[in-house]
Design an enzyme around this catalytic site. Structure first.
Site, PDB file in Angstrom:
ATOM      1  N   LYS A 111       0.684  -1.292   0.098  1.00  0.00           N
ATOM      2  CA  LYS A 111      -0.158   0.090  -0.072  1.00  0.00           C
ATOM      3  C   LYS A 111       0.810   1.213  -0.089  1.00  0.00           C
ATOM      4  O   LYS A 111       0.370   2.370  -0.239  1.00  0.00           O
ATOM      5  CB  LYS A 111      -1.023  -0.036   1.120  1.00  0.00           C
ATOM      6  CG  LYS A 111      -1.951  -1.156   0.683  1.00  0.00           C
ATOM      7  CD  LYS A 111      -3.177  -1.064   1.857  1.00  0.00           C
ATOM      8  CE  LYS A 111      -4.166  -2.141   1.507  1.00  0.00           C
ATOM      9  NZ  LYS A 111      -3.713  -3.346   1.678  1.00  0.00           N
TER      10      LYS A 111
HETATM   11  C1  LIG Z   1      -4.210  -4.589   0.982  1.00  0.00           C
HETATM   12  C2  LIG Z   1      -3.782  -5.935   0.971  1.00  0.00           C
HETATM   13  C3  LIG Z   1      -4.089  -6.762   0.041  1.00  0.00           C
HETATM   14  C4  LIG Z   1      -5.234  -6.579  -0.635  1.00  0.00           C
HETATM   15  O1  LIG Z   1      -5.421  -5.765  -1.627  1.00  0.00           O
HETATM   16  P1  LIG Z   1      -6.540  -5.139  -2.437  1.00  0.00           P
HETATM   17  O2  LIG Z   1      -6.059  -4.003  -3.443  1.00  0.00           O
HETATM   18  O3  LIG Z   1      -7.400  -4.782  -1.332  1.00  0.00           O
HETATM   19  O4  LIG Z   1      -7.317  -6.132  -3.217  1.00  0.00           O
HETATM   20  C5  LIG Z   1      -3.448  -7.952   0.007  1.00  0.00           C
HETATM   21  N1  LIG Z   1      -2.135  -8.166   0.697  1.00  0.00           N
HETATM   22  C6  LIG Z   1      -1.620  -7.250   1.570  1.00  0.00           C
HETATM   23  C7  LIG Z   1      -0.666  -7.340   2.481  1.00  0.00           C
HETATM   24  C8  LIG Z   1      -2.492  -6.129   1.726  1.00  0.00           C
HETATM   25  O5  LIG Z   1      -2.160  -5.075   2.601  1.00  0.00           O
END
Ligand SMILES: *Cc1c(COP(=O)(O)O)cnc(C)c1O
Length: 496
Positions: A111
């Site tokens: 993120k």
């Molecule tokens: C947020 C997240 C996801 C999922 O991603 P999306 O964009 O919400 O589908 C998967 N793995 C990790 C470690 C995350 O932080």
């Protein structure tokens, strides 16, 4: 480029406006009026470009009210805290499979790629549309978003950030990362409940006219950093191109050759960005949507029924413990050729009855591009162990879910297209679970001791982002019920 809502395509706004608003007043999500294209020639050139330049090339096609110089400045600022020179390096797992490491940012989760950039996109956007108010970012987090948003917005002028995390559903390390966050403009609060409780609570705050009015009188305007904001989505489109460029550079593929991307999925933001990259012209064979035991998406791709009324499970991959994947709405909008009435109807049904159906035929159409699968916690652990034993590569549980689903896909279909598994978190972020997966025994000790044990076992250093947490003071001890979230926001924003 203009932006329209998935529930009302008749009004269009600029990209700066879409980023400032986050969500459309009709409850829909903003999408570009059309998909811009990148020619294959240019994709071929990208192998020689630094990440920031690839980012500029993608962003300038979506954010047409930003200048190219501005976008380069924003990209440079955003990725300076990424320790790897490639920003998102590929790691070869086998001759047909690569892992794309998206976790080299300040919070060790993918993120960061979007949330290190969003505050800058938002700051510039506010200036462009002449917005004077302070921007208040409200976030519901299943773990990683919270810390990444805090890290992105902390001490950014004219912004404040309030993160709500579910008391049930974030790891001890994730929680520690958030409650130790510094910055005079940050507030972190636990909500009694799961992620959907926190997310629903935040969604309700966004839709509350009285709250909006109260805040307006205080010179404050709400905005979102959740992946429904287009400014979160667009930086994620970039790394699909960057991955492809690295494959070209390493002569693993020919220009134009199609690639599979395997995506551990929760809110459907990451994989949707891959879909956008494909629509822009990136050669993609299949987008593989991997879920854990909360496999609402797997079922949806199978039979076209989105069924959110089901038990909610806490799993080893908490950032994927989601029953309502908000970004799916953007895909549905494309599926029905931008028939906003149809999308609005489904979303209304979801809100009222907890389910909607697109039908078998539509599901079949989606499966031309997507493959979906899931695995449980035992299979996740087994995958972490197997991959480590075979290749000495250490995966976090989210990535391992992707790996497992990919393995199943390959066995089922025999498809040996070059495949890229997106790695969404550092294994050290979930050190205790990863250690247990490797050793099969519950180890004694706190999170830090387990991280050290993991380091000894694997010969890889514990990242500094984890080590430094040990000495940071806890600054946020507040928690509340779902119904108290609005009071919490107002009490705090008065004081900052
Ligand atoms: C947020 C997240 C996801 C999922 O991603 P999306 O964009 O919400 O589908 C998967 N793995 C990790 C470690 C995350 O932080």
């Amino acid at each position: 480029m203009q932006y329209i809502s998935t529930r009302d395509a008749s009004n269009s706004i600029s990209s700066a406006q879409a980023i400032c608003r986050g969500i459309s007043p009709d409850g829909g999500l903003y999408v570009p009026a059309e998909f811009p294209a990148i020619e294959l020639d240019e994709i071929g050139q990208m192998r020689y470009w630094p990440y920031e330049k690839i980012a500029q090339a993608v962003l300038k096609r979506y954010l047409t009210d930003y200048s190219e110089t501005e976008l380069m400045e924003i990209a440079t600022e955003a990725y300076q805290k990424f320790e790897d020179e490639k920003r998102v390096p590929l790691y070869p797992l086998s001759d047909r499979e690569q892992v794309l490491e998206l976790f080299h940012g300040p919070t060790l989760a993918f993120k960061d790629v979007a949330l290190q950039m969003l505050p800058h996109l938002l700051g510039h956007a506010a200036k462009k549309i002449g917005q004077q108010e302070k921007i208040l970012i409200l976030v519901a987090t299943s773990g990683d978003t919270g810390k990444a948003a805090l890290e992105g917005f902390a001490s950014v002028p004219h912004t404040a950030i309030n993160v709500f995390y579910p008391q049930e559903g974030v790891s001890a390390m994730q929680k520690l990362q958030m409650i130790t966050q510094r910055g005079e403009n940050v507030y972190v609060c636990g909500v009694n409940g799961n992620f959907d409780d926190a997310q629903t609570g935040v969604k309700n705050l966004f839709g509350d006219a009285a709250l909006e009015e109260t805040l307006k009188n205080m010179g404050v305007k709400l905005s979102s950093a959740n992946s429904i904001n287009f400014g979160r989505l667009v930086p994620q489109v970039v790394y699909y191109f960057a991955a492809y460029a690295q494959l070209l550079d390493q002569e693993k593929i020919q220009l134009g050759e199609k690639v599979n991307f395997v995506v551990p999925t929760g809110n459907f933001g990451n994989i949707l960005a891959g879909y956008y990259a494909m629509r822009m012209g990136l050669p993609v064979n299949k987008l593989i949507c991997a879920s854990n035991r909360n496999h609402v998406l797997t079922d949806f791709f199978e039979d076209g029924a989105y069924e959110a009324r089901r038990p909610f499970y806490k799993t080893l991959s908490p950032s994927m413990d989601i029953l309502v994947s908000s970004n799916l709405e953007r895909l549905l909008f494309e599926l029905v050729d931008r028939d906003e009435k149809q999308v609005a109807e489904w979303m209304q049904a979801l809100k009222q009855n907890g389910r909607y159906e697109i039908g078998l035929e539509a599901a079949g159409k989606l499966r031309e591009t997507f493959y979906a699968g899931y695995c449980d916690d035992d299979q996740t652990r087994q995958t972490i162990r197997e991959v480590f034993e075979k290749t000495h590569y250490l995966m976090d549980p989210h990535t391992a879910v992707g790996q497992r689903v990919y393995k199943e896909y390959r066995e089922k279909t025999g498809d040996d297209t070059m495949s890229v598994v997106l790695s969404t978190a550092s294994p050290y972020k979930f050190g205790a679970d990863v250690l247990f997966a490797l050793t099969g025994e519950e180890q004694v000790g706190n999170e830090f001791e387990k991280a050290q044990a993991l380091s000894q076992l694997t010969g890889r250093a514990v990242p500094n982002q984890i080590l430094s947490l040990k000495t940071l003071p806890v600054l946020h001890r507040d928690s509340c019920e779902k119904q108290q979230m609005m009071d919490r926001v107002l009490n705090w924003i008065k004081r900052v």
